[in-house]
Design a protein around this motif. Structure first.
Motif, PDB file in Angstrom:
ATOM      1  N   THR A 163       0.903  -1.236  -0.093  1.00 33.56           N
ATOM      2  CA  THR A 163      -0.136   0.031   0.166  1.00 33.56           C
ATOM      3  C   THR A 163       0.674   1.242  -0.015  1.00 33.56           C
ATOM      4  O   THR A 163       0.778   2.364  -0.865  1.00 33.56           O
ATOM      5  N   ALA A 164       1.949   1.278   0.750  1.00 34.92           N
ATOM      6  CA  ALA A 164       2.743   2.298   0.909  1.00 34.92           C
ATOM      7  C   ALA A 164       3.529   2.582  -0.488  1.00 34.92           C
ATOM      8  O   ALA A 164       3.763   3.761  -0.997  1.00 34.92           O
ATOM      9  N   LYS A 165       3.736   1.605  -1.254  1.00 34.43           N
ATOM     10  CA  LYS A 165       4.662   1.591  -2.596  1.00 34.43           C
ATOM     11  C   LYS A 165       3.735   2.111  -3.395  1.00 34.43           C
ATOM     12  O   LYS A 165       3.906   3.050  -4.122  1.00 34.43           O
ATOM     13  N   LYS A 166       2.389   1.751  -3.284  1.00 36.39           N
ATOM     14  CA  LYS A 166       1.389   2.154  -4.469  1.00 36.39           C
ATOM     15  C   LYS A 166       1.081   3.604  -4.098  1.00 36.39           C
ATOM     16  O   LYS A 166       0.888   4.289  -5.084  1.00 36.39           O
ATOM     17  N   ALA A 167       1.028   3.946  -2.787  1.00 40.43           N
ATOM     18  CA  ALA A 167       0.810   5.410  -2.451  1.00 40.43           C
ATOM     19  C   ALA A 167       1.861   6.279  -3.059  1.00 40.43           C
ATOM     20  O   ALA A 167       1.589   7.536  -3.523  1.00 40.43           O
ATOM     21  N   HIS A 168       3.222   5.616  -2.807  1.00 41.49           N
ATOM     22  CA  HIS A 168       4.277   6.529  -2.951  1.00 41.49           C
ATOM     23  C   HIS A 168       4.295   6.628  -4.794  1.00 41.49           C
ATOM     24  O   HIS A 168       4.513   7.861  -5.370  1.00 41.49           O
ATOM     25  N   ALA A 169       4.124   5.639  -5.368  1.00 44.79           N
ATOM     26  CA  ALA A 169       3.926   5.652  -6.774  1.00 44.79           C
ATOM     27  C   ALA A 169       2.740   6.670  -7.379  1.00 44.79           C
ATOM     28  O   ALA A 169       3.055   7.517  -8.378  1.00 44.79           O
ATOM     29  N   LYS A 226       1.057  11.754  -9.536  1.00 45.34           N
ATOM     30  CA  LYS A 226       0.232  13.241  -9.355  1.00 45.34           C
ATOM     31  C   LYS A 226       1.169  14.176  -9.540  1.00 45.34           C
ATOM     32  O   LYS A 226       0.912  15.320  -9.897  1.00 45.34           O
ATOM     33  N   ALA A 227       2.523  14.075  -8.795  1.00 46.74           N
ATOM     34  CA  ALA A 227       3.593  15.334  -8.901  1.00 46.74           C
ATOM     35  C   ALA A 227       3.740  15.439 -10.182  1.00 46.74           C
ATOM     36  O   ALA A 227       3.989  16.580 -10.700  1.00 46.74           O
ATOM     37  N   GLU A 228       4.028  14.422 -11.121  1.00 44.45           N
ATOM     38  CA  GLU A 228       4.416  14.630 -12.404  1.00 44.45           C
ATOM     39  C   GLU A 228       3.455  15.334 -13.245  1.00 44.45           C
ATOM     40  O   GLU A 228       3.492  15.864 -14.060  1.00 44.45           O
ATOM     41  N   ALA A 229       2.170  14.752 -13.131  1.00 42.09           N
ATOM     42  CA  ALA A 229       0.831  15.417 -13.721  1.00 42.09           C
ATOM     43  C   ALA A 229       0.845  16.649 -13.394  1.00 42.09           C
ATOM     44  O   ALA A 229       0.403  17.424 -14.190  1.00 42.09           O
ATOM     45  N   LYS A 230       1.041  17.097 -12.135  1.00 49.30           N
ATOM     46  CA  LYS A 230       1.015  18.524 -11.681  1.00 49.30           C
ATOM     47  C   LYS A 230       1.841  19.252 -12.454  1.00 49.30           C
ATOM     48  O   LYS A 230       1.526  20.402 -12.913  1.00 49.30           O
ATOM     49  N   LYS A 231       3.049  18.705 -12.578  1.00 49.67           N
ATOM     50  CA  LYS A 231       4.276  19.460 -13.210  1.00 49.67           C
ATOM     51  C   LYS A 231       3.878  19.619 -14.638  1.00 49.67           C
ATOM     52  O   LYS A 231       4.097  20.824 -15.237  1.00 49.67           O
ATOM     53  N   LYS A 232       3.041  18.788 -15.221  1.00 43.47           N
ATOM     54  CA  LYS A 232       3.066  18.738 -16.597  1.00 43.47           C
ATOM     55  C   LYS A 232       1.884  19.680 -16.818  1.00 43.47           C
ATOM     56  O   LYS A 232       1.913  20.297 -17.884  1.00 43.47           O
ATOM     57  N   ALA A 233       1.107  19.746 -15.815  1.00 43.38           N
ATOM     58  CA  ALA A 233      -0.171  20.579 -16.164  1.00 43.38           C
ATOM     59  C   ALA A 233      -0.016  22.021 -15.871  1.00 43.38           C
ATOM     60  O   ALA A 233      -0.283  22.836 -16.737  1.00 43.38           O
TER      61      ALA A 233
END
Length: 282
Positions: free
Chosen positions: A95-101, A106-113
């Protein structure tokens, strides 16, 4: 004769006593012998079977078995608990690994947005500037159109149409001024077009009312060869009468057309998308 001789018990009783004792002794010895022989005889003739009773241990054994069973059950419970804890830890790690991914995504998507928003803002600013420029050009075209109707010539805004004059110059200039506008199905301006809406508006600047749709525009006028094109000619894709796309030839081997929603209104070489045919209206 003695005066005691007539007493029967004077001497005879002693003899009887002695004999009685002897007899008793003999009889006693015989009986003792018989008794001893009788006691010894059966022991030799018949073996004695003895039954040994073991002490009862049921109570203590049951307690031990119960304690052992309880200990085994406790071990099983401990193992089960450990297995559950290991499974929970593994699940938590996944779960932690999935949350990190997901957080990274989301961070990459935000950066791209944010980057896309920046690019979009720059494009909008550029488009506003271009629209302001086109508005100025359209004002000039209106004046030029009036001059062309009175017989004066209007020079083209680019080298590709520098030799164009009259109504053709007005049509070409209008088409070129719309480059960069959006493509919208059914669009008729002023800042979004479909292909036939653009050609219709361009010809309207020259006082010519074209039909609204591509099929009709592809037969409005005289069919001309693609080797004999003149600025202002209408290019079409598909067969005459059933064309699916039209554009305006601006000279120099190029055309302007509202292509699609991805490219919008563009200026392209004929080699970019070779048309099927052309008609001359002027």
């Amino acid at each position: 004769m003695s005066h005691t001789a007539h007493i029967p018990s004077h001497r005879k009783p002693r003899q009887r006593a002695s004999k009685s004792a002897l007899r008793a002794g003999v009889a006693g010895g015989v009986l003792s012998t018989i008794a001893v022989a009788g006691a010894a005889g059966p022991a030799q003739a018949e073996p004695v079977t003895q039954t040994i009773e073991m002490p009862t241990i049921t109570s203590g054994f049951s307690t031990a078995v119960a304690a052992s069973a309880q200990a085994t059950q406790q071990v099983a419970l401990d193992l089960e608990t450990q297995a559950d804890e290991d499974a929970a830890a593994e699940k938590a790690a996944k779960t932690a690994k999935k949350a990190h991914a997901e957080a990274v995504r989301k961070a990459e998507a935000k950066k791209k947005a944010e980057a896309a928003a920046k690019v979009r803002a720059e494009a909008e600013a550029k488009e506003r500037a271009e629209r302001a420029s086109r508005t100025s050009e359209r004002t000039t075209l209106s004046a030029s159109s009036g001059s062309s109707d009175s017989g004066s010539s209007a020079s083209a805004p680019s080298s590709s149409s520098s030799n164009v004059s009259g109504s053709a110059a007005s049509i070409v200039a209008f088409a070129k001024a719309q480059v960069g506008d959006a493509y919208v199905p059914g669009g008729t301006g002023p800042n979004s077009w479909d292909c036939s809406g653009l050609t219709q508006a361009a010809y309207r600047t020259a006082g010519i009312d074209l039909p609204r749709v591509s099929q009709s525009q592809s037969t409005f006028g005289t069919q001309v060869s693609l080797d004999n094109l003149q600025p202002g000619d209408i290019l079409y894709w598909g067969s005459a009468g059933s064309a699916y796309h039209v554009a305006i030839y601006i000279g120099g081997g190029e055309f302007v057309g509202a292509q699609n929603s991805n490219t919008g209104t563009v200026q392209r070489s004929l080699d970019y998308d070779r048309p099927t045919g052309a008609v001359r209206v002027l």
